[in-house]
Scaffold this motif. Sequence first.
Motif, short mmCIF file in Angstrom:
data_model
loop_
_atom_site.label_atom_id
_atom_site.label_comp_id
_atom_site.label_asym_id
_atom_site.label_seq_id
_atom_site.Cartn_x
_atom_site.Cartn_y
_atom_site.Cartn_z
N HIS A 158 0.82 -1.29 -0.07
CA HIS A 158 0.03 0.07 -0.06
C HIS A 158 0.78 1.28 -0.04
O HIS A 158 1.74 1.41 0.99
N PHE A 159 0.75 1.99 -1.07
CA PHE A 159 1.43 3.14 -1.30
C PHE A 159 0.72 4.34 -0.78
O PHE A 159 -0.53 4.47 -1.46
N GLU A 160 1.05 5.39 -0.11
CA GLU A 160 0.27 6.58 0.12
C GLU A 160 1.41 7.59 0.15
O GLU A 160 2.59 7.79 0.50
N SER A 161 1.16 8.96 -0.62
CA SER A 161 2.05 10.09 -0.53
C SER A 161 0.96 11.45 -0.61
O SER A 161 -0.16 11.44 -0.86
N THR A 162 1.58 12.52 -0.22
CA THR A 162 1.23 13.73 -0.28
C THR A 162 1.97 14.94 -0.86
O THR A 162 3.14 14.68 -0.54
N PHE A 163 1.49 15.85 -1.58
CA PHE A 163 2.40 16.77 -2.14
C PHE A 163 1.70 18.18 -1.99
O PHE A 163 0.85 18.40 -1.05
N ALA A 164 2.62 19.09 -2.33
CA ALA A 164 2.39 20.42 -1.88
C ALA A 164 1.15 21.09 -2.69
O ALA A 164 0.90 22.35 -2.23
N ALA A 165 0.49 20.57 -3.57
CA ALA A 165 -0.62 21.10 -4.29
C ALA A 165 -1.44 19.92 -4.89
O ALA A 165 -0.89 18.74 -5.04
N ALA A 166 -2.50 20.41 -5.27
CA ALA A 166 -3.39 19.15 -5.82
C ALA A 166 -2.86 18.39 -6.90
O ALA A 166 -2.35 19.33 -7.95
N ILE A 167 -2.96 17.23 -7.21
CA ILE A 167 -2.33 16.55 -8.19
C ILE A 167 -3.26 16.80 -9.46
O ILE A 167 -4.42 16.88 -9.49
N GLY A 168 -2.39 17.03 -10.45
CA GLY A 168 -3.08 17.46 -11.71
C GLY A 168 -2.91 18.83 -12.17
O GLY A 168 -3.37 19.37 -13.20
N ALA A 228 -7.23 3.57 -15.40
CA ALA A 228 -7.50 4.80 -14.69
C ALA A 228 -8.27 4.64 -13.57
O ALA A 228 -9.46 3.86 -13.42
N GLY A 229 -8.32 5.31 -12.66
CA GLY A 229 -8.86 5.11 -11.17
C GLY A 229 -8.39 4.17 -10.34
O GLY A 229 -8.79 4.21 -9.36
N THR A 230 -7.38 3.32 -10.88
CA THR A 230 -6.83 2.45 -9.94
C THR A 230 -6.01 2.82 -8.81
O THR A 230 -6.24 2.65 -7.65
N ALA A 231 -5.28 3.74 -9.07
CA ALA A 231 -4.40 4.64 -8.16
C ALA A 231 -5.48 5.71 -7.56
O ALA A 231 -6.39 6.29 -8.41
N VAL A 232 -5.75 6.14 -6.37
CA VAL A 232 -6.78 7.04 -5.68
C VAL A 232 -6.15 8.22 -5.59
O VAL A 232 -5.23 8.56 -4.87
N ILE A 233 -6.62 9.31 -6.10
CA ILE A 233 -6.20 10.83 -6.19
C ILE A 233 -7.18 11.62 -5.35
O ILE A 233 -8.43 11.41 -5.69
N ASP A 234 -6.84 12.17 -4.21
CA ASP A 234 -7.83 12.90 -3.30
C ASP A 234 -7.11 14.23 -3.24
O ASP A 234 -6.23 14.45 -2.27
N GLY A 235 -7.31 15.10 -4.04
CA GLY A 235 -6.68 16.45 -3.88
C GLY A 235 -5.25 16.47 -4.20
O GLY A 235 -4.67 15.95 -5.04
N ALA A 236 -4.44 16.63 -2.84
CA ALA A 236 -3.10 16.51 -2.99
C ALA A 236 -2.48 15.09 -2.48
O ALA A 236 -1.17 14.98 -2.45
N LYS A 237 -3.44 14.03 -2.36
CA LYS A 237 -2.97 12.84 -1.85
C LYS A 237 -3.15 11.94 -3.09
O LYS A 237 -4.08 11.74 -3.94
N LEU A 238 -2.38 10.83 -2.93
CA LEU A 238 -2.16 9.81 -4.06
C LEU A 238 -1.97 8.52 -3.19
O LEU A 238 -1.00 8.48 -2.44
N SER A 239 -2.53 7.69 -3.79
CA SER A 239 -2.41 6.42 -3.03
C SER A 239 -2.84 5.03 -3.91
O SER A 239 -3.37 5.41 -5.01
N LEU A 240 -2.14 3.89 -3.78
CA LEU A 240 -2.31 2.94 -4.70
C LEU A 240 -1.83 1.58 -3.86
O LEU A 240 -0.91 1.45 -3.10
N ASP A 241 -2.70 0.47 -4.37
CA ASP A 241 -2.50 -0.80 -3.72
C ASP A 241 -1.90 -1.53 -4.65
O ASP A 241 -2.57 -1.66 -5.92
N ILE A 242 -0.80 -2.17 -4.64
CA ILE A 242 0.05 -2.90 -5.45
C ILE A 242 0.10 -4.29 -5.24
O ILE A 242 0.21 -4.62 -4.24
#
Length: 218
Positions: A62-72, A131-145
């Motif tokens: 399970h991968f989780e990450s946060t960035f300084a601005a919204a992804i995209g 598309a949509g397998t990795a979950v994007i929620d604002g500045a957060k990105l997560s993925l189950d591998i």
Amino acid sequence: MRLKIAKQLLAAAILSAAAQAQVGLVNDATADYVAGYAGSTAGDLDVVSASVAYNPLTDIFHFESTFAAAIGTSPGGLYVLGFDRGAGTGRFAANGLPNVLFDSVVVINANGSGAVNLLVPQPVVSTPFAAGTAVIDGAKLSLDILGSWLPSAGFSKSQYTWNLWPRDGLQPAGFGQISDFAPDSVNAAVQVVPLPGAVWLFGSALAGFVAARRRAFR
């Protein structure tokens, strides 16, 4: 007195085991862009934190990450998660990063699609995800591998290490696309999720030891 100390040790052991669920979080300074990077600095390619946890019961990373601005925010933004499964090499050594080791990469696009690419053994094996397998929620990105997507190349899965580097795909191909590394210059260990009952078993063993000690001192 001995019983009180033993109880304190047991409580500390339980708290320590529970705290293991938080181990492995990498916090990264903001605006620490790679030297020479000339791509977007809008913030969504600037890592704030990241973690990778492996659950042996489900065989999932399970991968989780946060960035300084919204992804995209950056039109050409994409995210690369490199793993060392046991055959990792320093492919960025010429760029001053000999300890960022990897033998596989998970590429995640800003729409949540991507692919898991095994670089060794050759030829490269690629497992795409929609598309949509990795979950994007604002500045957060997560993925189950799935663990089957990242088979061992020498290490057990609990020994894998990783590093995250966002890229600006609108820049010329090569190292110059990379905006940030997390961790900055060395891989992080995969966090292993404790198996159910592990804390209880440890506590039972410690309680048994305490009881035996009490009998011995009677």
